[in-house]
Design an enzyme around this catalytic site. Structure first.
Site, PDB file in Angstrom:
ATOM      1  N   ILE A  51      14.146  17.269 -20.427  1.00 40.20           N
ATOM      2  CA  ILE A  51      14.373  17.630 -21.825  1.00 40.20           C
ATOM      3  C   ILE A  51      13.359  18.667 -22.290  1.00 40.20           C
ATOM      4  O   ILE A  51      13.705  19.624 -22.983  1.00 40.20           O
ATOM      5  CB  ILE A  51      14.328  16.372 -22.709  1.00 40.20           C
ATOM      6  N   ASP A  63       2.639  21.113 -18.918  1.00 43.74           N
ATOM      7  CA  ASP A  63       3.090  20.083 -17.989  1.00 43.74           C
ATOM      8  C   ASP A  63       2.073  19.974 -16.859  1.00 43.74           C
ATOM      9  O   ASP A  63       1.853  20.935 -16.140  1.00 43.74           O
ATOM     10  CB  ASP A  63       4.469  20.425 -17.405  1.00 43.74           C
ATOM     11  N   SER A  87      -3.507  17.179 -19.547  1.00 44.07           N
ATOM     12  CA  SER A  87      -2.893  15.948 -20.034  1.00 44.07           C
ATOM     13  C   SER A  87      -3.077  15.827 -21.537  1.00 44.07           C
ATOM     14  O   SER A  87      -4.196  15.992 -22.047  1.00 44.07           O
ATOM     15  CB  SER A  87      -3.520  14.729 -19.348  1.00 44.07           C
ATOM     16  N   VAL A  88      -2.005  15.489 -22.233  1.00 44.03           N
ATOM     17  CA  VAL A  88      -2.077  15.314 -23.683  1.00 44.03           C
ATOM     18  C   VAL A  88      -2.898  14.083 -24.050  1.00 44.03           C
ATOM     19  O   VAL A  88      -3.319  13.935 -25.199  1.00 44.03           O
ATOM     20  CB  VAL A  88      -0.669  15.201 -24.305  1.00 44.03           C
ATOM     21  N   SER A 147      12.683   7.449 -28.519  1.00 43.64           N
ATOM     22  CA  SER A 147      13.763   6.963 -27.661  1.00 43.64           C
ATOM     23  C   SER A 147      14.429   5.773 -28.323  1.00 43.64           C
ATOM     24  O   SER A 147      13.799   5.038 -29.096  1.00 43.64           O
ATOM     25  CB  SER A 147      13.196   6.546 -26.297  1.00 43.64           C
ATOM     26  N   TYR A 167       6.713   1.081 -22.783  1.00 43.47           N
ATOM     27  CA  TYR A 167       7.460   2.267 -23.211  1.00 43.47           C
ATOM     28  C   TYR A 167       8.123   2.038 -24.570  1.00 43.47           C
ATOM     29  O   TYR A 167       8.062   2.897 -25.458  1.00 43.47           O
ATOM     30  CB  TYR A 167       8.506   2.588 -22.148  1.00 43.47           C
ATOM     31  N   ALA A 215      19.811  11.915 -22.244  1.00 45.40           N
ATOM     32  CA  ALA A 215      20.166  13.008 -21.350  1.00 45.40           C
ATOM     33  C   ALA A 215      19.866  12.585 -19.926  1.00 45.40           C
ATOM     34  O   ALA A 215      19.040  11.700 -19.674  1.00 45.40           O
ATOM     35  CB  ALA A 215      19.386  14.275 -21.705  1.00 45.40           C
ATOM     36  N   ARG A 226      15.164  12.993 -14.595  1.00 42.32           N
ATOM     37  CA  ARG A 226      14.542  12.127 -13.578  1.00 42.32           C
ATOM     38  C   ARG A 226      14.003  10.835 -14.196  1.00 42.32           C
ATOM     39  O   ARG A 226      13.759   9.864 -13.497  1.00 42.32           O
ATOM     40  CB  ARG A 226      13.416  12.866 -12.868  1.00 42.32           C
TER      41      ARG A 226
END
Length: 315
Positions: free
Chosen positions: A17, A36, A71-72, A150, A162, A194, A197
């Protein structure tokens, strides 16, 4: 091009996405920092650099983009990423928080590290990026933040870390919207579906088949779930929310997938019990009234398991 002259960051922009969003925003004229770190689905180290591939696609098409591999979850590096956007492109007008990972396990088997790692990337990562970006957006009197959540916020099996993170993202988004609206900044959350992976794995497909065979879902629902739903269908809504015209949309949560955009409604009482006088309910009164008055007509979250029917786990 609706975003010509604008610049911003797409975290998790190397795949799925995030990649589709980065490419779409660039095609609309935006300059994009594609972030990323190139890790695997569960955050495992990798030598891949998908952000570079996306930047190459954008620049080959005539757009402007630069890669970032941090990394965020690291607050300092999040700040440097925001500064990279400002230094390279002159501003940060939008932030799309799409970075994520999964560590799937039932709660009794999940480790503290597996819980913390997911929270660190999803909630803390989005807070890190937003905290730094908003400082610049306030001074400019303009900003657009799009946080990827999500439908897992409703609760999901083997993903309590999650689901917790995705529910928290909605609260974070609504809080940002209330705090920053007067500075011309909007914040909205998306719950996309969507094929990526993260969601289209052999395990997911096998579980879907088991649900059909067990009668949990219908054949029609099974067939619908198996239709191709590419991440490119998510990007236009993100693009719209980053435009000047989207100033009227703030603090909202949207579900989006191929051919569908819908909203959720939060924060209002659905049904209520009242007790006058001292106002204190007894257990007996709640046992009598709560299931009948408050839960009647409300879809159950899980099937009811009556006393005596509960399973006991061995070991």
């Amino acid at each position: 091009m609706q975003l010509k002259g604008k610049a911003g960051i797409v975290t998790g922009g190397g795949r799925g996405i995030g990649r589709a969003i980065a490419l779409y925003l660039a095609a609309q004229g935006a300059s994009v920092v594609v972030n990323d770190p190139g890790v695997g689905r569960s955050g495992e180290p990798s030598d891949e650099r998908p952000a570079e591939d996306v930047v190459a696609e954008i620049t080959t098409a005539g757009g402007q983009a630069v890669a970032n591999f941090d990394s965020v979850a690291d607050y300092k590096k999040a700040g440097l990423m925001v500064q990279q956007c400002v230094d390279r492109f002159g501003s940060i007008d939008f932030l799309v928080n799409c970075a994520g990972l999964v560590r799937e396990r039932m709660i009794w088997n999940m480790t503290e590290e597996e819980f913390d790692d997911v929270i660190a990337v999803h909630i803390k990562g989005q807070w890190n990026m937003s905290s730094h970006a908003i400082r610049h957006m306030r001074k400019a009197g303009f900003g657009r933040i799009v946080n990827i959540s999500s439908d897992a916020f409703k609760g999901t099996v083997a993903q309590c870390n999650y689901a917790t993170a995705k529910a928290g993202i909605i609260g974070l988004t609504r809080s940002i919207a209330k705090e920053t609206a007067r500075f011309g900044i909007t914040a909205n959350a998306l719950c996309p579906i969507a094929d990526t992976r993260m969601t289209d794995t052999p395990e997911v497909r096998a579980n879907r088949k088991r649900k059909l065979e067990a009668g949990v879902i219908t054949q029609a629902q099974y067939d619908m779930a198996n239709l191709a739903r590419g991440p490119e269908y998510i990007a236009p809504l993100v693009g719209y929310l980053c435009t000047d015209d989207a100033d009227i949309v703030n603090g909202q949560t949207f579900h989006v997938e191929k051919g569908l955009v819908s909203t959720y409604f939060f924060g209002e009482d659905h049904k209520a019990l009242y007790k006058f006088g001292d106002g204190m309910f007894t257990i007996e009164e709640l046992n009598e009234s709560l299931p009948r008055a408050l839960l009647n007509g409300v879809p159950p979250v899980v099937p009811i398991v009556r006393r005596g029917d509960a399973q006991k786990a061995g070991g």
